[in-house]
Scaffold this active site. Structure first.
Site, PDB file in Angstrom:
ATOM      1  N   SER B  70     -18.549 -46.782  29.881  1.00 38.70           N
ATOM      2  CA  SER B  70     -19.217 -45.982  30.924  1.00 38.70           C
ATOM      3  C   SER B  70     -20.174 -46.860  31.709  1.00 38.70           C
ATOM      4  O   SER B  70     -20.214 -46.812  32.948  1.00 38.70           O
ATOM      5  CB  SER B  70     -19.992 -44.809  30.301  1.00 38.70           C
ATOM      6  N   GLN B 177      -8.838 -48.477  28.339  1.00 42.67           N
ATOM      7  CA  GLN B 177      -7.788 -48.095  27.385  1.00 42.67           C
ATOM      8  C   GLN B 177      -6.699 -49.173  27.237  1.00 42.67           C
ATOM      9  O   GLN B 177      -5.860 -49.060  26.344  1.00 42.67           O
ATOM     10  CB  GLN B 177      -7.135 -46.759  27.805  1.00 42.67           C
ATOM     11  N   SER B 197     -14.255 -51.972  27.393  1.00 39.91           N
ATOM     12  CA  SER B 197     -15.110 -51.457  26.312  1.00 39.91           C
ATOM     13  C   SER B 197     -14.662 -52.066  25.001  1.00 39.91           C
ATOM     14  O   SER B 197     -13.460 -52.235  24.763  1.00 39.91           O
ATOM     15  CB  SER B 197     -14.977 -49.939  26.256  1.00 39.91           C
ATOM     16  N   THR B 235     -31.822 -57.772  26.984  1.00 40.69           N
ATOM     17  CA  THR B 235     -31.418 -58.843  26.079  1.00 40.69           C
ATOM     18  C   THR B 235     -29.964 -58.650  25.675  1.00 40.69           C
ATOM     19  O   THR B 235     -29.583 -57.566  25.235  1.00 40.69           O
ATOM     20  CB  THR B 235     -32.308 -58.805  24.820  1.00 40.69           C
ATOM     21  N   CYS B 321     -15.469 -37.871  26.188  1.00 37.97           N
ATOM     22  CA  CYS B 321     -16.622 -37.947  27.079  1.00 37.97           C
ATOM     23  C   CYS B 321     -16.805 -36.688  27.901  1.00 37.97           C
ATOM     24  O   CYS B 321     -17.689 -36.601  28.725  1.00 37.97           O
ATOM     25  CB  CYS B 321     -16.515 -39.168  27.976  1.00 37.97           C
TER      26      CYS B 321
END
Lengths: 371, 371
Positions: B70, B177, B197, B235, B321
């Site tokens: 996201s 995906q 992701s 960071t 989501c």
């Protein structure tokens, strides 16, 4: 390497790493999923929220997870500003804040909010009279750090809370350097919101939280977000959150002993560093127990840092989040120091496991390189 | 629990967890710090960037780390839009996107950008003619997912790239995906930017990346950020990034075998599920190899998901989501399905370790509950 840069980041504790591993193995579901694996993750998350709020005497529904301190500051400040803009567009901050606070406030400024900065006293505390004077009818938000990583001086949040009492002003504090180390009482400080980071207290990186007192107005940055009541999109990092909670509780439960240990170390360092060469920035008593903001006569902080590094000691010459920025620390200029003096800043910050042997070596190196 | 919801999230692999642990123990420095502990962290990060780009035939300086899919989508789309707004304010997307894409585009829309959606064919692929027709002189950005988690249909990125060739339009794809599972060739697809992701491929949560082809215009969301060339403050999570890299390479290196294994499983499921009851949404061949978008006659997807859960099987009725959103999947409506049919969607997604025994049990349960 002797690591004395714990205000920049800390290693994960063995227990936090173990918690991370065990959670990753057993609670890998997406807490938004409606099946049992999702539900188990969701319940564990609730447990962590409840545990974390015991540290600040808050309510568990006030915890929102983030991906660290910068994310916490930015998301909190924007959300609080957007959620209260019907009441005004004036925000008060200090010249002592983390870069991420200014990043958020600069953006708000571009969007039509106005931002004022309180004055700072020579000991590094914000000036309460200045805050009083800056307050306006359209002030909606005051954000003052609990302690800056540059100066280490602890700010009088309780007094600020008293000034804001009864006013329709949201009070936020960046407590990244203090959470679970220095006591924070959300209620008695009259704080509405704080920012927290996990990797400053032996927890994982990319993990943090905001506490937003229930009832405080806020508006999420993006519409249509289903995670965390619209706070922030993205699958929550359950292993990270449990490791963070473990690390924070470990700090909190032993905070009195750790503080006493650190304060003795702080005193020992100041006693053993020659007064002719070294001086302290900011208040000597009212500071982070694991932090010393120092200067060596006639030397740049950056030079001290690099020489220490050559001698196997990791310290810092300011915030790691602006290490590529060569301007003098804003906080020290606000305290009345010259640019030359401010450029002298170097910072030593202890961890839980820092030993006197490491400090002895550090004192020896500091004397040798400045001789 | 039989876990068949790998498009929602995956458990971390043993090797990724081990990498996380070892890195957390040895490379805990802040990569922005100028001492050796910081430098070691920074070098490791460079190594990960180089390794990750081998998967997509990109250049290592194009990798920017984020806190997940996201965050990748939102940061990429806003940064690309802001960086190109001098050339126009029109953006093209599809009705197949992840909620975070719409969250970013809604925000841009509020800020004066206009957004068009391409049409979708009944097999779930975007209509290339529709894309051609939507292109305008002021179109600056096209964002089309590589494969939606709802339909699983793989989009013709290469053909889209060909349509955009020579035009001054940035081409972004959400490859959350597909990354490391389905081949992506940045250069031959003429992609300028992708979102990735880690937790979809047995890596850690709160970790992801964007690839932005060097030379592509972008403008960071906040001014004064020193991390990652101004991309994103905070960071960097070195343990997370190394575990992510490990997990992605493990997928990439065995992608041909894994794909073949999954495709046989996919076929096995379709052969063994009664045609009288179950039907597939979207193209039968051109889909994620580990994904089936199904419907059981006369049953709601949510009901199927809950009944499977009662029988010890974790599947999904759409994107995790937006699990709290009760509207029918937008992608299926765009493909021409009725709301009633779209509400029938349930999704089965395999992992590397999914077994035929688990699929047999799932087929048995699906037949029993729909009998």
């Amino acid at each position: 390497m002797i690591y004395l840069d714990h205000c920049a980041t800390t290693p994960m504790s063995a227990k936090a790493l173990d918690t991370y591993t065990k959670t990753a193995q057993s609670f890998y579901g997406n807490e938004q999923s409606l099946h049992d694996d999702g539900e188990a993750a969701s319940q564990l998350l609730q447990h962590c929220r409840a545990k974390l709020t015991t540290i600040i005497h808050g309510k568990s529904e006030g915890i929102y997870f983030t991906s660290g301190g910068s994310d916490s500051n930015i998301t909190a400040l924007l959300s609080l500003a957007y959620g209260n803009e019907d009441y005004g567009k004036h925000i008060i901050t200090s010249p002592l804040e983390h870069p991420s606070v200014y990043q958020a406030l600069n953006r708000l400024n571009q969007e039509g909010f106005s931002v004022s900065e309180v004055k700072v006293k020579s000991n590094g505390e914000v000036c309460l009279d200045s805050l009083q004077q800056l307050l306006r009818d359209d002030t909606i938000l005051v954000t003052i750090t609990h302690a800056s990583s540059e100066t280490g001086v602890i700010q009088p949040l309780k007094d600020i809370g008293r000034i804001l009492e009864g006013k329709n002003v949201v009070f936020h504090s960046d407590t990244v350097q203090t959470f679970a180390k220095v006591p924070i009482d959300i209620t008695s400080y009259q704080l509405d919101a704080i920012s927290i980071s996990a990797h400053k207290l032996n927890g994982p990186k990319n993990c943090g939280a905001c506490y937003i007192a229930p009832g405080t107005n806020w508006k999420g940055l993006y519409s249509g977000v289903t995670h965390q009541q619209g706070w922030k999109p993205g699958t929550i990092d359950i292993p990270g959150v449990t490791a963070f909670t473990e690390a924070a509780l470990a700090f909190h439960e032993h905070h009195a002993e750790t503080t006493a240990y650190w304060k003795r170390m702080q005193q020992w360092m100041l006693t053993n560093l020659s007064d002719d060469v070294f001086s302290l920035f900011g208040d000597i008593d009212n500071r982070l127990p694991h932090h010393l903001a120092l200067r060596a006569k006639g030397k740049e902080g950056q030079w001290i840092m690099l020489e220490c590094n050559r001698n196997g000691i990791a310290i810092s010459s300011g915030s790691a989040c602006k290490s590529s920025d060569s301007s003098p620390p804003k906080s020290l200029i606000a305290m009345g120091h010259t640019a030359e003096a401010a450029h002298g800043l170097f910072r030593i910050s202890f961890g839980k496991d820092t030993t006197y042997r490491e400090l002895e070596k550090t004192v020896e190196v500091l004397h040798r390189i400045t001789a």
